[in-house]
Design a protein around this motif. Structure first.
Motif, PDB file in Angstrom:
ATOM      1  N   GLY A  53       0.816  -1.209   0.000  1.00  0.00           N
ATOM      2  CA  GLY A  53       0.000   0.000   0.000  1.00  0.00           C
ATOM      3  C   GLY A  53       0.847   1.255   0.000  1.00  0.00           C
ATOM      4  N   ASN A  54       1.922   1.261   0.794  1.00  0.00           N
ATOM      5  CA  ASN A  54       2.835   2.400   0.797  1.00  0.00           C
ATOM      6  C   ASN A  54       3.494   2.588  -0.555  1.00  0.00           C
ATOM      7  OD1 ASN A  54       2.440   3.209   3.459  1.00  0.00           O
ATOM      8  ND2 ASN A  54       4.053   1.892   4.256  1.00  0.00           N
ATOM      9  N   MET A  55       3.956   1.482  -1.141  1.00  0.00           N
ATOM     10  CA  MET A  55       4.608   1.562  -2.441  1.00  0.00           C
ATOM     11  C   MET A  55       3.674   2.169  -3.487  1.00  0.00           C
ATOM     12  SD  MET A  55       7.288   0.714  -4.429  1.00  0.00           S
ATOM     13  CE  MET A  55       8.177  -0.717  -3.826  1.00  0.00           C
TER      14      MET A  55
ATOM     15  N   THR B  73       1.498   9.434  -5.609  1.00  0.00           N
ATOM     16  CA  THR B  73       1.831  10.801  -5.199  1.00  0.00           C
ATOM     17  C   THR B  73       2.943  11.374  -6.071  1.00  0.00           C
ATOM     18  OG1 THR B  73       1.226  10.221  -2.928  1.00  0.00           O
ATOM     19  CG2 THR B  73       2.483  12.250  -3.242  1.00  0.00           C
ATOM     20  N   GLY B  74       3.942  10.542  -6.378  1.00  0.00           N
ATOM     21  CA  GLY B  74       5.016  11.004  -7.260  1.00  0.00           C
ATOM     22  C   GLY B  74       4.502  11.396  -8.630  1.00  0.00           C
TER      23      GLY B  74
ATOM     24  N   ARG C  70      -2.804  -2.017  -7.793  1.00  0.00           N
ATOM     25  CA  ARG C  70      -4.096  -1.427  -7.464  1.00  0.00           C
ATOM     26  C   ARG C  70      -3.927  -0.101  -6.729  1.00  0.00           C
ATOM     27  NH1 ARG C  70      -6.029  -5.765  -5.892  1.00  0.00           N
ATOM     28  NH2 ARG C  70      -5.733  -5.637  -3.638  1.00  0.00           N
ATOM     29  N   ALA C  71      -2.959  -0.038  -5.813  1.00  0.00           N
ATOM     30  CA  ALA C  71      -2.753   1.187  -5.033  1.00  0.00           C
ATOM     31  C   ALA C  71      -2.197   2.330  -5.869  1.00  0.00           C
ATOM     32  CB  ALA C  71      -1.819   0.901  -3.854  1.00  0.00           C
TER      33      ALA C  71
ATOM     34  N   ASN D  93       3.916   7.680   8.776  1.00  0.00           N
ATOM     35  CA  ASN D  93       3.804   6.592   7.820  1.00  0.00           C
ATOM     36  C   ASN D  93       4.715   6.876   6.624  1.00  0.00           C
ATOM     37  OD1 ASN D  93       2.245   6.124   5.052  1.00  0.00           O
ATOM     38  ND2 ASN D  93       1.838   4.362   6.372  1.00  0.00           N
ATOM     39  N   ALA D  94       5.329   5.838   6.066  1.00  0.00           N
ATOM     40  CA  ALA D  94       6.310   6.022   4.987  1.00  0.00           C
ATOM     41  C   ALA D  94       5.715   6.747   3.788  1.00  0.00           C
ATOM     42  CB  ALA D  94       6.873   4.665   4.558  1.00  0.00           C
ATOM     43  N   ALA D  95       4.489   6.404   3.418  1.00  0.00           N
ATOM     44  CA  ALA D  95       3.874   7.051   2.260  1.00  0.00           C
ATOM     45  C   ALA D  95       3.578   8.521   2.542  1.00  0.00           C
ATOM     46  CB  ALA D  95       2.597   6.310   1.859  1.00  0.00           C
TER      47      ALA D  95
END
Length: 275
Positions: free
Chosen positions: A141-143, A149-150, A173-174, A260-262
């Motif tokens: 999910g973070n990836m 976002t990028g 999917r994310a 959170n990483a993301a």
């Protein structure tokens, strides 16, 4: 059993629709193997995508789409959009809703699936551009959120090493389609990433949750910069931090010790790309 027919819905569109009736059909079984097995994905250079939006995004890059599967219920809703997007690209299969339930990786499927080719990695490092580096990131999910976002912020590319599988269904999917637009380069480990960035005069910044690090707001993340994000639980290894020019941190006034990483990656990319 397979058979082909020309869809009556559009005389102008000569894309053939193949009817599949069994979950034991070879094309369906191949999709499921790709969905479940990383080894198969990379051996065949293929991955799967599920959902109307992401499949339509994939169809904007015709050379990447090999097959599309649409359930009977989804066909009633989305046939026109899918046919227009497909044009003469790949194969299109219409499947029973029950077969779609067997193929899905989600609780509530839209009934639209695709088999796509893994894009060639064509990220060219440029000393005038800005990059994000992901090292040992493990949460799909973070990836996916970081890629999305990028894409939104216009990051010039994402480099990664020892991360979770970029082409797993959860990551795809994310990304909400951003996987098709963001240039990505994967290398084996941190030394190779550092050497590549140094070779192209890119300055590396290690993001850390430490009050002793340089506040992000005081760090000039201009052209020729790369910000590193580490593992969700352990962050970046000390040797990587020391190999970067600066350790930077996001100033926080509340009680949380880290983000959170993301979320952290989103703030870092915003700061990096705002000028």
């Amino acid at each position: 059993m397979l058979y082909c027919r020309i869809p009556a819905e559009s005389e102008a569109n000569m894309q053939k629709i193949t009817e599949i009736t069994s979950r034991d059909n070879p094309a369906v079984r191949h999709y499921i193997r790709l969905r479940d097995r990383k080894k198969t994905r990379y051996a065949e250079n293929l991955f799967v995508a599920e959902g109307l939006r992401i499949v339509l995004d994939a169809l904007q890059y015709p050379c990447l789409v090999q097959q599309v599967f649409v359930t009977e219920s989804a066909w009633e809703k989305y046939a026109e959009s899918i046919q227009q997007a497909m044009q003469e690209t790949g194969q299109c299969f219409r499947i029973p809703d029950a077969v779609g339930k067997n193929m899905t990786d989600t609780e509530h499927t839209q009934g639209v699936f695709a088999v796509c080719r893994i894009p060639e990695q064509k990220l060219q490092i440029d000393s005038r551009k800005k990059y994000l580096v992901l090292y040992q990131l493990q949460d799909p999910g973070n990836m996916g959120m970081i890629l999305r976002t990028g894409d939104a912020l216009g990051v010039h590319g994402i480099l990664m090493a020892q991360c979770c599988d970029l082409y797993s269904p959860k990551v795809i999917r994310a990304t909400m389609g951003s996987v098709f637009r963001v240039p990505v380069l994967e290398l084996p480990d941190a030394p190779e990433l550092l050497a590549l960035l140094h070779q192209h005069q890119i300055c590396s910044y290690a993001s850390v949750p430490s009050a002793q690090a340089l506040p992000l707001t005081e760090c000039p993340l201009g052209t020729g910069s790369a910000v590193w994000i580490g593992n969700e639980g352990n962050g970046l290894p000390e040797d990587v931090i020391h190999s970067c020019r600066h350790a930077v941190t996001i100033p926080m006034k509340g009680g949380a010790e880290s983000l959170n990483a993301a979320m952290a990656a989103g703030i870092l990319m915003w700061e990096m790309m705002k000028s």
